[in-house]
Design a protein around this motif. Structure first.
Motif, PDB file in Angstrom:
ATOM      1  N   VAL A 175       0.852  -1.183   0.000  1.00  0.00           N
ATOM      2  CA  VAL A 175       0.000   0.000   0.000  1.00  0.00           C
ATOM      3  C   VAL A 175       0.890   1.236   0.000  1.00  0.00           C
ATOM      4  N   PHE A 176       0.395   2.306  -0.595  1.00  0.00           N
ATOM      5  CA  PHE A 176       1.139   3.556  -0.640  1.00  0.00           C
ATOM      6  C   PHE A 176       0.664   4.443   0.508  1.00  0.00           C
ATOM      7  N   VAL A 177       1.522   4.655   1.483  1.00  0.00           N
ATOM      8  CA  VAL A 177       1.151   5.443   2.659  1.00  0.00           C
ATOM      9  C   VAL A 177       2.335   6.295   3.098  1.00  0.00           C
ATOM     10  N   ASN A 178       2.027   7.380   3.785  1.00  0.00           N
ATOM     11  CA  ASN A 178       3.085   8.161   4.399  1.00  0.00           C
ATOM     12  C   ASN A 178       3.324   7.635   5.813  1.00  0.00           C
ATOM     13  N   ALA A 179       4.247   8.255   6.542  1.00  0.00           N
ATOM     14  CA  ALA A 179       4.613   7.751   7.861  1.00  0.00           C
ATOM     15  C   ALA A 179       3.425   7.736   8.816  1.00  0.00           C
ATOM     16  N   GLU A 180       2.611   8.780   8.779  1.00  0.00           N
ATOM     17  CA  GLU A 180       1.450   8.850   9.672  1.00  0.00           C
ATOM     18  C   GLU A 180       0.426   7.764   9.330  1.00  0.00           C
ATOM     19  N   GLN A 181       0.192   7.559   8.034  1.00  0.00           N
ATOM     20  CA  GLN A 181      -0.760   6.529   7.609  1.00  0.00           C
ATOM     21  C   GLN A 181      -0.243   5.127   7.936  1.00  0.00           C
ATOM     22  N   ARG A 182       1.076   4.919   7.816  1.00  0.00           N
ATOM     23  CA  ARG A 182       1.639   3.622   8.144  1.00  0.00           C
ATOM     24  C   ARG A 182       1.428   3.304   9.625  1.00  0.00           C
ATOM     25  N   ALA A 183       1.599   4.299  10.469  1.00  0.00           N
ATOM     26  CA  ALA A 183       1.371   4.100  11.903  1.00  0.00           C
ATOM     27  C   ALA A 183      -0.081   3.733  12.171  1.00  0.00           C
ATOM     28  N   GLU A 184      -1.001   4.380  11.459  1.00  0.00           N
ATOM     29  CA  GLU A 184      -2.422   4.067  11.625  1.00  0.00           C
ATOM     30  C   GLU A 184      -2.740   2.671  11.105  1.00  0.00           C
ATOM     31  N   PHE A 185      -2.103   2.294  10.006  1.00  0.00           N
ATOM     32  CA  PHE A 185      -2.271   0.955   9.434  1.00  0.00           C
ATOM     33  C   PHE A 185      -1.863  -0.111  10.459  1.00  0.00           C
ATOM     34  N   GLN A 186      -0.713   0.084  11.065  1.00  0.00           N
ATOM     35  CA  GLN A 186      -0.239  -0.859  12.065  1.00  0.00           C
ATOM     36  C   GLN A 186      -1.142  -0.872  13.291  1.00  0.00           C
ATOM     37  N   ARG A 187      -1.605   0.309  13.694  1.00  0.00           N
ATOM     38  CA  ARG A 187      -2.483   0.385  14.867  1.00  0.00           C
ATOM     39  C   ARG A 187      -3.775  -0.396  14.638  1.00  0.00           C
ATOM     40  N   ARG A 188      -4.351  -0.254  13.436  1.00  0.00           N
ATOM     41  CA  ARG A 188      -5.609  -0.954  13.144  1.00  0.00           C
ATOM     42  C   ARG A 188      -5.402  -2.461  13.074  1.00  0.00           C
ATOM     43  N   LEU A 189      -4.280  -2.896  12.502  1.00  0.00           N
ATOM     44  CA  LEU A 189      -3.994  -4.329  12.464  1.00  0.00           C
ATOM     45  C   LEU A 189      -3.891  -4.890  13.883  1.00  0.00           C
ATOM     46  N   ALA A 190      -3.156  -4.187  14.745  1.00  0.00           N
ATOM     47  CA  ALA A 190      -3.000  -4.640  16.128  1.00  0.00           C
ATOM     48  C   ALA A 190      -4.334  -4.651  16.854  1.00  0.00           C
ATOM     49  N   ALA A 191      -5.162  -3.633  16.596  1.00  0.00           N
ATOM     50  CA  ALA A 191      -6.468  -3.560  17.252  1.00  0.00           C
ATOM     51  C   ALA A 191      -7.370  -4.711  16.816  1.00  0.00           C
ATOM     52  N   LEU A 192      -7.307  -5.066  15.527  1.00  0.00           N
ATOM     53  CA  LEU A 192      -8.113  -6.178  15.025  1.00  0.00           C
ATOM     54  C   LEU A 192      -7.690  -7.494  15.672  1.00  0.00           C
ATOM     55  N   ILE A 193      -6.379  -7.714  15.769  1.00  0.00           N
ATOM     56  CA  ILE A 193      -5.876  -8.926  16.411  1.00  0.00           C
ATOM     57  C   ILE A 193      -6.315  -8.973  17.869  1.00  0.00           C
ATOM     58  N   ASP A 194      -6.161  -7.843  18.572  1.00  0.00           N
ATOM     59  CA  ASP A 194      -6.573  -7.787  19.979  1.00  0.00           C
ATOM     60  C   ASP A 194      -8.061  -8.085  20.131  1.00  0.00           C
ATOM     61  N   GLU A 195      -8.863  -7.541  19.214  1.00  0.00           N
ATOM     62  CA  GLU A 195     -10.314  -7.748  19.282  1.00  0.00           C
ATOM     63  C   GLU A 195     -10.676  -9.223  19.215  1.00  0.00           C
ATOM     64  N   PHE A 196     -10.057  -9.943  18.277  1.00  0.00           N
ATOM     65  CA  PHE A 196     -10.398 -11.356  18.111  1.00  0.00           C
ATOM     66  C   PHE A 196      -9.742 -12.228  19.181  1.00  0.00           C
ATOM     67  N   GLU A 197      -8.602 -11.805  19.706  1.00  0.00           N
ATOM     68  CA  GLU A 197      -7.990 -12.564  20.786  1.00  0.00           C
ATOM     69  C   GLU A 197      -8.866 -12.550  22.036  1.00  0.00           C
ATOM     70  N   GLU A 198      -9.653 -11.479  22.207  1.00  0.00           N
ATOM     71  CA  GLU A 198     -10.486 -11.350  23.395  1.00  0.00           C
ATOM     72  C   GLU A 198     -11.870 -11.977  23.227  1.00  0.00           C
ATOM     73  N   LEU A 199     -12.192 -12.493  22.044  1.00  0.00           N
ATOM     74  CA  LEU A 199     -13.535 -13.045  21.817  1.00  0.00           C
ATOM     75  C   LEU A 199     -13.833 -14.232  22.716  1.00  0.00           C
ATOM     76  N   ASN A 200     -12.856 -15.104  22.899  1.00  0.00           N
ATOM     77  CA  ASN A 200     -13.063 -16.299  23.693  1.00  0.00           C
ATOM     78  C   ASN A 200     -12.168 -16.259  24.924  1.00  0.00           C
ATOM     79  N   PRO A 201     -12.735 -16.370  26.115  1.00  0.00           N
ATOM     80  CA  PRO A 201     -11.917 -16.347  27.334  1.00  0.00           C
ATOM     81  C   PRO A 201     -10.999 -17.555  27.399  1.00  0.00           C
ATOM     82  N   ALA A 202      -9.997 -17.456  28.268  1.00  0.00           N
ATOM     83  CA  ALA A 202      -9.014 -18.536  28.390  1.00  0.00           C
ATOM     84  C   ALA A 202      -9.675 -19.873  28.698  1.00  0.00           C
ATOM     85  N   SER A 203     -10.804 -19.844  29.409  1.00  0.00           N
ATOM     86  CA  SER A 203     -11.487 -21.085  29.775  1.00  0.00           C
ATOM     87  C   SER A 203     -12.013 -21.842  28.559  1.00  0.00           C
TER      88      SER A 203
END
Length: 239
Positions: free
Chosen positions: A184-212
């Motif tokens: 993707v063609f992004v500047n430094a600020e957009q790249r940071a946002e891209f990474q933030r959204r990827l991390a947020a998506l991973i965190d969201e799905f990691e929390e869907l099911n509790p450890a139990s």
């Protein structure tokens, strides 16, 4: 989750204690990670945030329980895993992750140790991709055979064809990609946002099911994420 990065100061920032990573800064420790079974065990313990026995981990790694116990003790030596209080009848020791995630400090290790770690990670994922390709090819073959048999049966019986049987195999049906790469063609600020959204998506799905609910038999989906900024070579003669 295992990350290769320039590690922050352990405990620094505002990361809650429960979510702080185990930072790997000992060169010998990263060499201890360059083993497929050990990485598999670590992935299981860190992703599930649950306890596992050596027998349960061995079943996922294709090892004997005694061999897995040896690897777990080695991982314990470097602080990657911890012994957990006994559960049930306590006949077999249980193990757990020493933190929420593993962060490999890329600045504190030799090129050879980093290369070994990366090679094991990529080789493990390559094996998973090839197994999935083989599984899908087998599935497609069986579906084609079922559709051909449905046609043959209908023709023998001089009966109308059942569209549901004929359409059981659709070569163009949409499935999740086995591997997807791009740019993707992004500047430094957009790249940071891209990474933030990827991390947020991973965190969201990691929390869907509790450890139990993250049992050793639970369904899993593996991912490999690497966001790399362009590193264009210098033009000859350019200063």
């Amino acid at each position: 989750m295992t990350e290769l990065d320039t590690a922050p100061t352990p405990g620094g920032g505002t990361v809650p204690a429960a979510r702080r990573p185990v930072v790997i800064s000992d060169p010998q420790a990263i060499r201890a990670l360059a083993h497929e079974a050990r990485l598999e065990a670590l992935e299981e313990l860190y992703a599930s945030q649950s306890t596992r026995t050596a027998t349960e981990l061995a079943s996922r790694c294709g090892l004997t329980p005694s061999a897995m116990s040896y690897h777990l003790r080695a991982l314990e030596k470097y602080g990657f895993v911890e012994r957990s209080p006994s559960e049930g009848d306590g006949r077999e020791r249980r193990w757990k992750a020493a933190g929420y995630s593993l962060l490999v400090d890329s600045l504190n290790h030799t090129p050879a140790s980093k290369q070994a770690f990366i090679d094991v990670q990529l080789n493990t994922f390559r094996d998973r991709i090839m197994k999935e390709v083989a599984r899908r090819e087998t599935e497609d073959k069986l579906l084609r055979q079922a559709a051909e048999e449905a046609v043959a049966t209908a023709q023998d019986a001089n009966a109308p064809l059942d569209g549901r049987d004929i359409g059981a195999h659709e070569p163009g049906r949409r499935r999740s990609p086995v591997l997807s790469t791009g740019m993707v063609f992004v500047n430094a600020e957009q790249r940071a946002e891209f990474q933030r959204r990827l991390a947020a998506l991973i965190d969201e799905f990691e929390e869907l099911n509790p450890a139990s609910e993250r049992s050793v038999d639970a369904e899993r989906v593996y991912y490999l994420v690497s966001v790399l900024a362009d590193s264009a070579p210098e033009t000859p003669g350019h200063t």
